[in-house]
Enzyme design. Structure first.
Site, PDB file in Angstrom:
ATOM      1  N   LEU A 102       0.914  -1.681   0.458  1.00 43.50           N
ATOM      2  CA  LEU A 102      -0.016  -0.032  -0.540  1.00 43.50           C
ATOM      3  C   LEU A 102       0.811   1.134  -0.047  1.00 43.50           C
ATOM      4  O   LEU A 102       0.652   2.381  -0.714  1.00 43.50           O
ATOM      5  CB  LEU A 102      -1.046  -0.634   1.119  1.00 43.50           C
ATOM      6  CG  LEU A 102      -2.666  -1.170   1.052  1.00 43.50           C
ATOM      7  CD1 LEU A 102      -3.070  -1.204   2.276  1.00 43.50           C
ATOM      8  CD2 LEU A 102      -3.212  -0.041   0.458  1.00 43.50           C
TER       9      LEU A 102
ATOM     10  N   ASP B  26      10.615   3.574   4.711  1.00 44.12           N
ATOM     11  CA  ASP B  26      10.972   2.051   5.440  1.00 44.12           C
ATOM     12  C   ASP B  26      12.571   1.695   5.395  1.00 44.12           C
ATOM     13  O   ASP B  26      12.676   2.371   5.732  1.00 44.12           O
ATOM     14  CB  ASP B  26      10.862   1.592   4.001  1.00 44.12           C
ATOM     15  CG  ASP B  26       9.572   0.323   4.662  1.00 44.12           C
ATOM     16  OD1 ASP B  26       8.557  -0.020   3.219  1.00 44.12           O
ATOM     17  OD2 ASP B  26      10.858  -0.731   4.482  1.00 44.12           O
TER      18      ASP B  26
ATOM     19  N   ASN C  85       2.125   5.342   7.428  1.00 46.58           N
ATOM     20  CA  ASN C  85       1.202   4.307   6.487  1.00 46.58           C
ATOM     21  C   ASN C  85       2.475   3.026   7.257  1.00 46.58           C
ATOM     22  O   ASN C  85       2.327   2.042   7.669  1.00 46.58           O
ATOM     23  CB  ASN C  85       1.643   3.618   5.274  1.00 46.58           C
ATOM     24  CG  ASN C  85       1.552   2.472   4.260  1.00 46.58           C
ATOM     25  OD1 ASN C  85       0.415   2.088   4.054  1.00 46.58           O
ATOM     26  ND2 ASN C  85       2.404   1.880   4.176  1.00 46.58           N
TER      27      ASN C  85
ATOM     28  N   TYR D 193      -2.336  -4.429  17.311  1.00 52.61           N
ATOM     29  CA  TYR D 193      -3.179  -3.682  16.529  1.00 52.61           C
ATOM     30  C   TYR D 193      -4.134  -2.830  16.514  1.00 52.61           C
ATOM     31  O   TYR D 193      -3.775  -1.578  16.062  1.00 52.61           O
ATOM     32  CB  TYR D 193      -2.952  -4.849  15.545  1.00 52.61           C
ATOM     33  CG  TYR D 193      -2.706  -4.067  13.941  1.00 52.61           C
ATOM     34  CD1 TYR D 193      -2.458  -3.801  13.140  1.00 52.61           C
ATOM     35  CD2 TYR D 193      -4.388  -4.343  13.065  1.00 52.61           C
ATOM     36  CE1 TYR D 193      -2.272  -2.972  11.623  1.00 52.61           C
ATOM     37  CE2 TYR D 193      -4.545  -4.156  11.477  1.00 52.61           C
ATOM     38  CZ  TYR D 193      -3.088  -3.270  11.644  1.00 52.61           C
ATOM     39  OH  TYR D 193      -3.726  -2.496   9.921  1.00 52.61           O
TER      40      TYR D 193
ATOM     41  N   LYS E 154      -3.920   1.416  15.680  1.00 47.87           N
ATOM     42  CA  LYS E 154      -5.655   1.549  15.100  1.00 47.87           C
ATOM     43  C   LYS E 154      -6.399   2.817  15.162  1.00 47.87           C
ATOM     44  O   LYS E 154      -6.264   4.153  14.824  1.00 47.87           O
ATOM     45  CB  LYS E 154      -5.447   0.673  14.202  1.00 47.87           C
ATOM     46  CG  LYS E 154      -4.390  -0.274  13.292  1.00 47.87           C
ATOM     47  CD  LYS E 154      -3.720   1.125  12.414  1.00 47.87           C
ATOM     48  CE  LYS E 154      -2.946   0.367  11.385  1.00 47.87           C
ATOM     49  NZ  LYS E 154      -1.743   1.571  10.313  1.00 47.87           N
TER      50      LYS E 154
ATOM     51  N   THR F 254      -3.107  -7.467   0.498  1.00 48.85           N
ATOM     52  CA  THR F 254      -1.970  -7.493   0.955  1.00 48.85           C
ATOM     53  C   THR F 254      -0.844  -8.204   1.345  1.00 48.85           C
ATOM     54  O   THR F 254      -1.875 -10.021   1.016  1.00 48.85           O
ATOM     55  CB  THR F 254      -1.706  -6.571   2.260  1.00 48.85           C
ATOM     56  OG1 THR F 254      -2.708  -6.474   2.875  1.00 48.85           O
ATOM     57  CG2 THR F 254      -2.201  -4.858   1.884  1.00 48.85           C
TER      58      THR F 254
END
Length: 308
Positions: free
Chosen positions: A17, A36, A89, A155, A159, A189
């Protein structure tokens, strides 16, 4: 409206993504700082953008530390002269049920997703406010943060926390002309590739075939490129009035998630005692209890995973 003259940072942008976001921003005219932790993949991403006529530079570093946030912003300014768009991201997964989740499992995910978003946005906003030309903050959420997912305590917490921060930032940054929004992607993904329910869709994408309409339309599940258009839109001048929103996108579907509202309201003179709740809950409140987790429709027979 193009993004000519704009400069963007995209974290976690070497593949998946994040790479789709970086490519789309560059295609629309923005210069991009590609971040990254994988040096080779990051270099490949930058080379690919440049080969397509875009402008890009790499920063190889993990998000979370303030030092990384400072490096990202300084790189954008030193190489391209300004900073207009930030897309947070970057993320990792350490999935396991609550009673087996270690401190490290929890801390690692929260540090990258939640703290990494906070430190990077804080640094970007400090620069944007000083520059006085507004800006765009685009943070990546997840359906897990909205509804919960089995085995993803860390997670889900991260989020959901991102959504809470973004709503707060939309209030704090309004006078500076800086918008803040959350994108909730649903796409093929590395994570969804391991879920049998999505096997037919993932297989179609891997083979370069059109994704079946059931996934794209009914489920709102598509490719990374299906999400990238929303990210570019939110980074543009066309979205100058859009802020504080949680926007889901996948396949052919786009959704604006509601801000939490009370599902039912009732009053009782003297307050709600234990006995009063025992009596009233089944008739007054039980029907308003909210569902948890994602509820997927039954797969059409032709998309059922093969069983051995």
């Amino acid at each position: 409206m193009s993004l000519d003259g704009k400069v963007a940072i995209v974290t976690g942008a070497a593949r998946g993504l994040g790479l789709a976001y970086a490519r789309e921003l560059a295609r629309r005219g923005a210069a991009v700082v590609v971040n990254d932790v994988d040096a080779e993949a990051t270099a490949d991403a930058v080379t690919g953008i440049q080969a397509s006529g875009g402008r890009a530079v790499a920063v190889v570093a993990p998000v979370g530390p303030t030092e990384t946030a400072k490096e990202l912003v300084s790189t954008a300014v030193e190489h391209f002269g300004r900073l207009d768009i930030l897309v947070t991201n970057a993320g990792v997964l350490r999935d396991t049920v609550l009673w087996k989740m270690s401190d490290d499992d929890f801390d690692t995910v929260v540090n990258v997703h939640l703290r990494g978003t906070f430190t990077t946005v804080r640094e970007a906003v400090q620069h944007m406010r000083q520059a006085g030309e507004g800006g765009r903050i685009i943070c990546v959420g997840s359906p897990t943060g909205q509804r919960g997912t089995f085995g993803q305590t860390n997670y889900a917490a991260a989020k959901a926390g991102i959504v809470g921060m973004v709503r707060t930032w939309a209030l704090e940054l309004k006078r500076a002309g800086i918008t803040a929004n959350t994108v909730v992607p649903v796409a093929a993904t590395a994570m969804t590739a391991t879920v049998p329910y999505f096997a037919a869709a993932v297989r179609a994408e891997a083979n370069g075939e059109p994704m079946p309409a059931f996934f794209r339309h009914d489920l709102g599940f598509g490719t990374a490129d299906d999400v990238a258009g929303l990210v570019a839109f939110l980074g543009s001048d066309a979205a100058a009035s859009v802020t504080g929103q949680v926007i889901g996108v996948g396949g052919d579907r786009l959704q604006i998630w509601t801000h939490p509202e009370a599902a039912v309201t009732a009053h009782r003179e003297g307050g709600w005692t234990y006995d009063a709740l025992v009596d009233a809950w089944p008739t007054t409140f039980a029907d308003a209890e909210q569902s948890v987790g994602e509820r997927f429709p039954k797969l059409p027979e032709e998309f059922e995973p093969a069983t051995s």
